[in-house]
Scaffold this motif. Sequence first.
Motif, PDB file in Angstrom:
ATOM      1  N   TYR A 196      73.272  66.838  37.172  1.00 28.10           N
ATOM      2  CA  TYR A 196      72.902  65.454  37.480  1.00 28.10           C
ATOM      3  C   TYR A 196      71.424  65.364  37.897  1.00 28.10           C
ATOM      4  CZ  TYR A 196      77.936  64.624  37.566  1.00 28.10           C
ATOM      5  OH  TYR A 196      79.277  64.548  37.239  1.00 28.10           O
ATOM      6  N   VAL A 197      70.572  66.145  37.181  1.00 22.87           N
ATOM      7  CA  VAL A 197      69.138  66.115  37.469  1.00 22.87           C
ATOM      8  C   VAL A 197      68.387  66.004  36.147  1.00 22.87           C
ATOM      9  CG1 VAL A 197      69.395  67.484  39.573  1.00 22.87           C
ATOM     10  CG2 VAL A 197      68.931  68.649  37.408  1.00 22.87           C
ATOM     11  N   THR A 198      67.059  65.962  36.228  1.00 20.23           N
ATOM     12  CA  THR A 198      66.253  65.936  35.008  1.00 20.23           C
ATOM     13  C   THR A 198      66.076  67.373  34.510  1.00 20.23           C
ATOM     14  OG1 THR A 198      64.198  66.190  36.265  1.00 20.23           O
ATOM     15  CG2 THR A 198      64.969  63.927  35.852  1.00 20.23           C
ATOM     16  N   LYS A 199      65.608  67.498  33.260  1.00 16.86           N
ATOM     17  CA  LYS A 199      65.394  68.838  32.699  1.00 16.86           C
ATOM     18  C   LYS A 199      64.352  69.631  33.481  1.00 16.86           C
ATOM     19  CE  LYS A 199      65.213  67.581  28.251  1.00 16.86           C
ATOM     20  NZ  LYS A 199      65.126  67.698  26.768  1.00 16.86           N
ATOM     21  N   PRO A 200      63.213  69.007  33.839  1.00 16.48           N
ATOM     22  CA  PRO A 200      62.228  69.766  34.638  1.00 16.48           C
ATOM     23  C   PRO A 200      62.802  70.271  35.959  1.00 16.48           C
ATOM     24  CG  PRO A 200      61.217  67.787  33.760  1.00 16.48           C
ATOM     25  CD  PRO A 200      62.678  67.677  33.474  1.00 16.48           C
ATOM     26  N   THR A 201      63.632  69.451  36.593  1.00 15.44           N
ATOM     27  CA  THR A 201      64.234  69.866  37.862  1.00 15.44           C
ATOM     28  C   THR A 201      65.219  71.014  37.637  1.00 15.44           C
ATOM     29  OG1 THR A 201      64.027  67.627  38.732  1.00 15.44           O
ATOM     30  CG2 THR A 201      65.541  69.078  39.878  1.00 15.44           C
ATOM     31  N   ALA A 202      65.967  70.937  36.543  1.00  9.65           N
ATOM     32  CA  ALA A 202      66.911  72.012  36.218  1.00  9.65           C
ATOM     33  C   ALA A 202      66.152  73.324  36.017  1.00  9.65           C
ATOM     34  CB  ALA A 202      67.710  71.661  34.970  1.00  9.65           C
ATOM     35  N   ARG A 203      65.027  73.256  35.288  1.00  9.12           N
ATOM     36  CA  ARG A 203      64.199  74.457  35.072  1.00  9.12           C
ATOM     37  C   ARG A 203      63.685  74.996  36.407  1.00  9.12           C
ATOM     38  NH1 ARG A 203      61.732  75.327  29.809  1.00  9.12           N
ATOM     39  NH2 ARG A 203      62.309  73.647  28.396  1.00  9.12           N
ATOM     40  N   LYS A 204      63.268  74.077  37.250  1.00  6.93           N
ATOM     41  CA  LYS A 204      62.710  74.480  38.555  1.00  6.93           C
ATOM     42  C   LYS A 204      63.774  75.241  39.359  1.00  6.93           C
ATOM     43  CE  LYS A 204      61.431  72.257  42.797  1.00  6.93           C
ATOM     44  NZ  LYS A 204      61.419  70.966  43.457  1.00  6.93           N
ATOM     45  N   TYR A 205      64.997  74.707  39.382  1.00  6.05           N
ATOM     46  CA  TYR A 205      66.085  75.386  40.096  1.00  6.05           C
ATOM     47  C   TYR A 205      66.289  76.790  39.519  1.00  6.05           C
ATOM     48  CZ  TYR A 205      67.588  70.931  42.225  1.00  6.05           C
ATOM     49  OH  TYR A 205      67.653  69.759  42.929  1.00  6.05           O
ATOM     50  N   PHE A 206      66.321  76.847  38.203  1.00  6.97           N
ATOM     51  CA  PHE A 206      66.551  78.122  37.530  1.00  6.97           C
ATOM     52  C   PHE A 206      65.441  79.119  37.869  1.00  6.97           C
ATOM     53  CE2 PHE A 206      67.901  81.117  34.454  1.00  6.97           C
ATOM     54  CZ  PHE A 206      66.771  81.580  33.797  1.00  6.97           C
ATOM     55  N   ASN A 207      64.215  78.666  37.756  1.00 15.08           N
ATOM     56  CA  ASN A 207      63.078  79.566  38.027  1.00 15.08           C
ATOM     57  C   ASN A 207      63.096  80.070  39.463  1.00 15.08           C
ATOM     58  OD1 ASN A 207      62.125  79.369  35.429  1.00 15.08           O
ATOM     59  ND2 ASN A 207      60.734  77.667  35.884  1.00 15.08           N
ATOM     60  N   THR A 208      63.477  79.195  40.384  1.00 12.73           N
ATOM     61  CA  THR A 208      63.584  79.608  41.789  1.00 12.73           C
ATOM     62  C   THR A 208      64.612  80.723  41.933  1.00 12.73           C
ATOM     63  OG1 THR A 208      63.037  77.368  42.533  1.00 12.73           O
ATOM     64  CG2 THR A 208      64.086  78.815  44.139  1.00 12.73           C
ATOM     65  N   GLY A 209      65.730  80.554  41.234  1.00 14.78           N
ATOM     66  CA  GLY A 209      66.791  81.567  41.295  1.00 14.78           C
ATOM     67  C   GLY A 209      66.321  82.890  40.722  1.00 14.78           C
ATOM     68  N   ILE A 210      65.635  82.828  39.581  1.00 12.70           N
ATOM     69  CA  ILE A 210      65.160  84.060  38.938  1.00 12.70           C
ATOM     70  C   ILE A 210      64.156  84.777  39.840  1.00 12.70           C
ATOM     71  CG2 ILE A 210      63.793  84.966  37.038  1.00 12.70           C
ATOM     72  CD1 ILE A 210      66.702  84.303  36.355  1.00 12.70           C
ATOM     73  N   GLU A 211      63.272  84.027  40.477  1.00 15.27           N
ATOM     74  CA  GLU A 211      62.299  84.649  41.390  1.00 15.27           C
ATOM     75  C   GLU A 211      63.014  85.345  42.544  1.00 15.27           C
ATOM     76  OE1 GLU A 211      59.468  84.275  39.042  1.00 15.27           O
ATOM     77  OE2 GLU A 211      59.005  85.082  41.033  1.00 15.27           O
ATOM     78  N   ARG A 212      64.065  84.744  43.005  1.00 15.71           N
ATOM     79  CA  ARG A 212      64.830  85.365  44.093  1.00 15.71           C
ATOM     80  C   ARG A 212      65.506  86.641  43.619  1.00 15.71           C
ATOM     81  NH1 ARG A 212      67.883  80.256  47.031  1.00 15.71           N
ATOM     82  NH2 ARG A 212      65.988  79.198  47.759  1.00 15.71           N
ATOM     83  N   LEU A 213      66.015  86.612  42.394  1.00  9.03           N
ATOM     84  CA  LEU A 213      66.636  87.828  41.857  1.00  9.03           C
ATOM     85  C   LEU A 213      65.592  88.932  41.744  1.00  9.03           C
ATOM     86  CD1 LEU A 213      68.994  86.507  39.016  1.00  9.03           C
ATOM     87  CD2 LEU A 213      69.680  87.557  41.173  1.00  9.03           C
ATOM     88  N   LYS A 214      64.414  88.560  41.279  1.00  5.65           N
ATOM     89  CA  LYS A 214      63.340  89.544  41.144  1.00  5.65           C
ATOM     90  C   LYS A 214      62.946  90.061  42.521  1.00  5.65           C
ATOM     91  CE  LYS A 214      61.146  87.784  36.944  1.00  5.65           C
ATOM     92  NZ  LYS A 214      60.042  86.971  36.418  1.00  5.65           N
ATOM     93  N   GLY A 215      62.842  89.154  43.485  1.00  8.58           N
ATOM     94  CA  GLY A 215      62.473  89.537  44.834  1.00  8.58           C
ATOM     95  C   GLY A 215      63.479  90.489  45.438  1.00  8.58           C
ATOM     96  N   ALA A 216      64.739  90.234  45.201  1.00 12.35           N
ATOM     97  CA  ALA A 216      65.793  91.103  45.727  1.00 12.35           C
ATOM     98  C   ALA A 216      65.735  92.459  45.058  1.00 12.35           C
ATOM     99  CB  ALA A 216      67.159  90.466  45.495  1.00 12.35           C
ATOM    100  N   ASN A 217      65.347  92.481  43.789  1.00 15.80           N
ATOM    101  CA  ASN A 217      65.286  93.721  43.049  1.00 15.80           C
ATOM    102  C   ASN A 217      64.147  94.602  43.524  1.00 15.80           C
ATOM    103  OD1 ASN A 217      66.560  95.196  41.000  1.00 15.80           O
ATOM    104  ND2 ASN A 217      64.874  94.764  39.592  1.00 15.80           N
ATOM    105  N   ASN A 218      63.103  93.946  44.050  1.00 14.84           N
ATOM    106  CA  ASN A 218      61.933  94.693  44.478  1.00 14.84           C
ATOM    107  C   ASN A 218      62.002  95.111  45.939  1.00 14.84           C
ATOM    108  OD1 ASN A 218      60.766  94.500  41.974  1.00 14.84           O
ATOM    109  ND2 ASN A 218      59.745  92.558  42.450  1.00 14.84           N
TER     110      ASN A 218
END
Lengths: 239, 208
Positions: A216-238
């Motif tokens: 229930y968001v816009t596409k840019p917002t959906a991407r932003k959520y996704f990118n935030t999640g990926i950065e967190r996964l990367k951060g946890a990996n490091n």
Amino acid sequence: MKHDPIHQENLKILMDLDPIEIRRRLEIQSYTDPEYIASEVLASFIRLRYGGSTGVLGLVVNQLNRRITKIIQGYFNKNGKWQGVVSANNVIVAEATSYAWERLCTDKSKVSLSENRFLVWAEKRVLDFLKSQITNDSQIISNRITTVLDKDGNETPFEDLLFLDETATPVAVCERFEVSTKLRQLMLTWEPCIRQAVYFRLICRYNWEMIAELLYVTKPTARKYFNTGIERLKGANND
Amino acid sequence: MTKQHDIDKKSTAINIIDNFLADNPNPTEDQWKLLIEQYKEYAGDIVDTALLYSTMNHLEDSDVETPLDMTVFDATISNAMDLVLTTTSPLYGDIEKKVAAIRGPAVRKVATDIGLEIAPFLLNSIICGSIKVPHKILQRLADIFDTRTTVVKAYFSSKFEKQAIPVFKAENGKPEVAVTQKGWEETVRSLNLPLDKTEYLLSLDLDD
């Protein structure tokens, strides 16, 4: 979902018995005894509120509370990892038990899973309870995520580590399962919109339009959520 | 959105996922995905459950054969007892409305439909819960109310339990108050009907 015919037949038989006989059978603790009353049948009793004036209903509550408590305690004993997100102490077990009771007593559906498969129903109630306990803060559990190396020494991209590859060898499956489980547990500590965006993109492989629709968001917002999640996964990996 | 709407939505999501797990106790990623696409409105709840479900170690019977933690039991039993004994079953909602509609001329019609045409007044006693419902009538009422016989039986039993204790002055001896529903055979025989009608009514309590 339809009622389990065996449990329903046993329920009918029980409701026709004298209250004294029902009380006797409620005392039977061994499930190998042919007169043991299954939890599914007790769940039906509770949903029907049958036997109040004879005292039977109160004894059913007593018996079922024993069983629900043991199941939920058993769940936290077997899933000790929740101690990182939720402290699995007696208070939490009691709260989860109370939640299960509330659900059992207020469920309006004609057929409840509790009347067909009580153990699965109880497990599911614990999951629902844990969902409500997962923090909405940006608290992240720092876990070193072990990457999986293939025979050539190449690391598997961590995005793929979310998948449970059941076609690999048993050892690889176990390793992957362990990593996948850790990543998924990590995701459970995030805000719902972020973990759902990552799940929709990486596991469901949805396009941005679909993800935006589901969130229930816009596409840019959906991407932003996704990118935030990926950065967190990367951060946890490091870490 | 109102709070009640949120509660109802959450309840619907729980039921959808419960039904799904009943049919798919070990769901694959594809099955979860299909569920999401079928119920997009509840996608968030489905994803969270899928994540939790895939990370848990599922219970087996042996996992629950542990000593009961009495601290937890004691902490929860009062609340459970209160919840069960002081609230009405949510399964009664539909029956209540249908029973309420059986009044006036409708009594005779329903009595005929269920085989009590020779003694329609017995239907009133059944409806108020004062007598136990005989087996065949139970099934016929369940068909009319579109529910299970166990729900009908429990409903009328609860009607009896909720009856107010009458206040009256006994002229001779002690006043009597029924503490249990009256049995069908006892009720029929007390009517002193002709033998064939008595036998017919008694046969309504026999299993098919």
